[in-house]
Design an enzyme around this catalytic site. Structure first.
Site, PDB file in Angstrom:
ATOM      1  N   GLU A 145      -6.014  65.948  11.113  1.00 14.82           N
ATOM      2  CA  GLU A 145      -5.020  64.691  11.415  1.00 14.82           C
ATOM      3  C   GLU A 145      -6.479  63.203  10.964  1.00 14.82           C
ATOM      4  O   GLU A 145      -6.196  62.954  12.748  1.00 14.82           O
ATOM      5  CB  GLU A 145      -4.294  64.173  12.247  1.00 14.82           C
ATOM      6  CG  GLU A 145      -2.830  65.629  11.929  1.00 14.82           C
ATOM      7  CD  GLU A 145      -1.387  64.515  12.429  1.00 14.82           C
ATOM      8  OE1 GLU A 145      -0.866  64.828  12.246  1.00 14.82           O
ATOM      9  OE2 GLU A 145      -1.646  64.564  13.832  1.00 14.82           O
ATOM     10  N   HIS A 160      -3.014  65.841  19.958  1.00 14.11           N
ATOM     11  CA  HIS A 160      -3.020  65.625  19.132  1.00 14.11           C
ATOM     12  C   HIS A 160      -3.887  64.196  19.811  1.00 14.11           C
ATOM     13  O   HIS A 160      -3.886  64.409  20.799  1.00 14.11           O
ATOM     14  CB  HIS A 160      -1.153  65.124  19.488  1.00 14.11           C
ATOM     15  CG  HIS A 160      -0.228  64.065  18.205  1.00 14.11           C
ATOM     16  ND1 HIS A 160      -0.556  62.535  17.997  1.00 14.11           N
ATOM     17  CD2 HIS A 160      -0.439  64.396  16.947  1.00 14.11           C
ATOM     18  CE1 HIS A 160      -0.667  62.454  17.195  1.00 14.11           C
ATOM     19  NE2 HIS A 160      -0.245  62.757  16.469  1.00 14.11           N
ATOM     20  N   GLY A 194       4.688  62.447  11.372  1.00 19.20           N
ATOM     21  CA  GLY A 194       5.425  62.059  12.452  1.00 19.20           C
ATOM     22  C   GLY A 194       7.048  61.172  11.737  1.00 19.20           C
ATOM     23  O   GLY A 194       7.909  61.235  12.149  1.00 19.20           O
ATOM     24  N   GLU A 212      -3.307  61.231  19.589  1.00 18.62           N
ATOM     25  CA  GLU A 212      -2.165  60.310  20.495  1.00 18.62           C
ATOM     26  C   GLU A 212      -2.771  60.624  22.422  1.00 18.62           C
ATOM     27  O   GLU A 212      -2.777  60.062  23.212  1.00 18.62           O
ATOM     28  CB  GLU A 212      -1.167  59.762  20.269  1.00 18.62           C
ATOM     29  CG  GLU A 212      -0.466  58.742  18.944  1.00 18.62           C
ATOM     30  CD  GLU A 212       0.507  59.277  17.971  1.00 18.62           C
ATOM     31  OE1 GLU A 212       1.278  59.892  18.845  1.00 18.62           O
ATOM     32  OE2 GLU A 212       0.676  58.913  17.233  1.00 18.62           O
ATOM     33  N   ASN A 237       6.722  66.094  13.975  1.00 20.04           N
ATOM     34  CA  ASN A 237       6.372  65.437  14.990  1.00 20.04           C
ATOM     35  C   ASN A 237       7.176  64.165  15.633  1.00 20.04           C
ATOM     36  O   ASN A 237       7.115  63.396  15.101  1.00 20.04           O
ATOM     37  CB  ASN A 237       5.119  65.262  15.150  1.00 20.04           C
ATOM     38  CG  ASN A 237       4.514  64.358  16.614  1.00 20.04           C
ATOM     39  OD1 ASN A 237       5.281  64.893  17.556  1.00 20.04           O
ATOM     40  ND2 ASN A 237       2.969  64.027  16.351  1.00 20.04           N
ATOM     41  N   TRP A 238       7.883  64.700  16.366  1.00 25.78           N
ATOM     42  CA  TRP A 238       8.993  63.796  16.403  1.00 25.78           C
ATOM     43  C   TRP A 238       8.958  62.207  17.625  1.00 25.78           C
ATOM     44  O   TRP A 238       9.705  61.802  17.623  1.00 25.78           O
ATOM     45  CB  TRP A 238      10.343  64.364  17.211  1.00 25.78           C
ATOM     46  CG  TRP A 238      11.517  65.031  16.233  1.00 25.78           C
ATOM     47  CD1 TRP A 238      11.073  65.219  14.894  1.00 25.78           C
ATOM     48  CD2 TRP A 238      12.616  65.403  16.100  1.00 25.78           C
ATOM     49  NE1 TRP A 238      11.451  65.915  14.067  1.00 25.78           N
ATOM     50  CE2 TRP A 238      12.806  65.818  15.304  1.00 25.78           C
ATOM     51  CE3 TRP A 238      13.302  65.444  17.490  1.00 25.78           C
ATOM     52  CZ2 TRP A 238      14.195  66.965  14.891  1.00 25.78           C
ATOM     53  CZ3 TRP A 238      14.797  66.293  17.271  1.00 25.78           C
ATOM     54  CH2 TRP A 238      14.681  66.732  15.679  1.00 25.78           C
ATOM     55  N   LYS A 239       7.424  62.321  18.711  1.00 27.98           N
ATOM     56  CA  LYS A 239       6.414  62.259  19.281  1.00 27.98           C
ATOM     57  C   LYS A 239       8.175  61.945  20.319  1.00 27.98           C
ATOM     58  O   LYS A 239       9.177  62.834  20.442  1.00 27.98           O
ATOM     59  CB  LYS A 239       5.870  60.645  18.441  1.00 27.98           C
ATOM     60  CG  LYS A 239       4.826  61.417  17.230  1.00 27.98           C
ATOM     61  CD  LYS A 239       4.303  60.459  16.734  1.00 27.98           C
ATOM     62  CE  LYS A 239       3.169  60.938  15.623  1.00 27.98           C
ATOM     63  NZ  LYS A 239       2.398  60.158  15.208  1.00 27.98           N
ATOM     64  N   GLY A 293       0.561  56.561  11.119  1.00 26.89           N
ATOM     65  CA  GLY A 293       1.286  55.695  11.755  1.00 26.89           C
ATOM     66  C   GLY A 293       0.898  54.620  10.862  1.00 26.89           C
ATOM     67  O   GLY A 293       1.479  53.174  11.192  1.00 26.89           O
ATOM     68  N   SER A 296       0.520  59.598   8.044  1.00 30.36           N
ATOM     69  CA  SER A 296       1.402  59.399   6.772  1.00 30.36           C
ATOM     70  C   SER A 296       2.003  59.735   5.902  1.00 30.36           C
ATOM     71  O   SER A 296       1.830  59.209   4.287  1.00 30.36           O
ATOM     72  CB  SER A 296       0.586  57.337   6.344  1.00 30.36           C
ATOM     73  OG  SER A 296       0.307  56.562   7.104  1.00 30.36           O
TER      74      SER A 296
HETATM   75  P1  PGA Z   1       2.550  60.069  11.055  1.00 33.20           P
HETATM   76  O1  PGA Z   1       1.945  61.246  12.394  1.00 33.20           O
HETATM   77  O2  PGA Z   1       3.297  60.736  10.259  1.00 33.20           O
HETATM   78  O3  PGA Z   1       3.497  58.951  11.336  1.00 33.20           O
HETATM   79  O4  PGA Z   1       1.021  59.181  10.391  1.00 33.20           O
HETATM   80  C1  PGA Z   1       1.030  62.194  12.147  1.00 33.20           C
HETATM   81  C2  PGA Z   1       1.038  62.573  13.434  1.00 33.20           C
HETATM   82  O5  PGA Z   1       0.244  61.584  13.988  1.00 33.20           O
HETATM   83  O6  PGA Z   1       1.331  64.145  13.443  1.00 33.20           O
END
Ligand code: PGA
Length: 254
Positions: free
Chosen positions: A167, A95, A234, A97, A9-11, A173, A213
């Site tokens: 998640e 997600h 991520g 976010e 997931n490159w966001k 993150g 993470s």
């Molecule tokens: P992260 O993000 O691996 O940076 O914790 C995961 C995600 O939000 O899908």
């Protein structure tokens, strides 16, 4: 056996040039992996270019969101059909976010899932509790609410085309990964919930990814859990070297 699926997931990262650079490294290094589904989810702006770069390779592509209407006056939004047009196969929906920053509700996520399925896109439904909810012993209530709400009026047949990503919000993150046991417990809970609502067979076939993470040094212990079928990654998916290691760690042929 469920085939593991590793998704990046490159966001909101990577210009088109950067995205192409990353995906070319991935397709070169991972070209022999057949027992893991490999997925990259770039920002909308890079989808078209990335899809051309991965054509004919074992790397699949997904988007990070969509809007449920087919077309019309919805400034700034992107429809399921538009994603299909760029050769997306998957789409991440709900997600954390999107839920926290953009206030998406289960009801809206449900509409997005239906729009994705209608356009033959495979949704990755994200669910997860916040730290306070875990500390208040509400993890299972929150997860049940998100799973049931987001999957309202979805049939067992349709569920075969859906992936769920667990998640925990406190692990995204933050560098604070859930322990393999903590993750396994919630994954088993989700599978039981799906079994109770959609039947045992559907639940057994469902792939449930862990996210939060995930790094090369913790993936092995996570993927070895019986109900963890891959990861949604991520930060570590932005570096070719890390993501290559993550995918390789999930391949038994490797
Ligand atoms: P992260 O993000 O691996 O940076 O914790 C995961 C995600 O939000 O899908």
């Amino acid at each position: 056996m469920r085939k593991p699926i590793m998704a990046g997931n490159w966001k909101m990262n990577k210009t088109i040039t950067e995205a192409l650079d990353l995906v070319r490294q991935l397709s070169m290094e991972l070209k022999d992996i057949k027992d893991v589904d490999i997925l990259v989810c770039p920002a909308f702006t890079a989808l078209h270019s990335v899809s051309q770069a991965v054509e004919g390779s074992n790397i699949k592509m997904g988007a990070q969101n969509l809007f449920w209407e087919e077309k019309g006056a919805f400034t700034g939004e992107v429809s399921a059909l538009m994603l299909k047009d760029t050769h997306c196969e998957y789409v991440i929906l709900g997600h954390s976010e999107r839920r926290s920053i953009f206030k998406e509700t289960n009801d809206q996520v449900n509409k997005k899932i239906k729009a994705a399925l209608k356009a033959d896109l495979l949704p990755i439904l994200c669910v997860g509790e916040r730290l306070q909810e875990r500390e208040d012993d509400k993890t299972y209530d929150v997860i049940a609410d998100q799973v049931k709400g987001s999957l309202a009026d979805i049939s067992a047949d349709e569920l075969k085309n859906i992936i769920i990503a667990y998640e925990p919000v406190w692990a995204i993150g933050t560098g604070k990964v859930a322990s393999p046991e903590q993750a396994q417990e919630v994954h088993a809970f989700i599978r039981k919930l799906i079994s109770d609502n959609f039947g045992v067979e559907t639940a057994q076939g469902l792939r449930i990814q862990y996210g939060g993470s995930v790094k090369p040094d913790n993936i092995k212990d996570l993927i070895n859990q019986p109900d963890i079928d891959g990861a949604l990654v991520g930060g570590a998916s932005l570096k070719a070297e890390d993501f290559i290691q993550l995918v390789q760690a999930c391949s038994i042929e490797d």
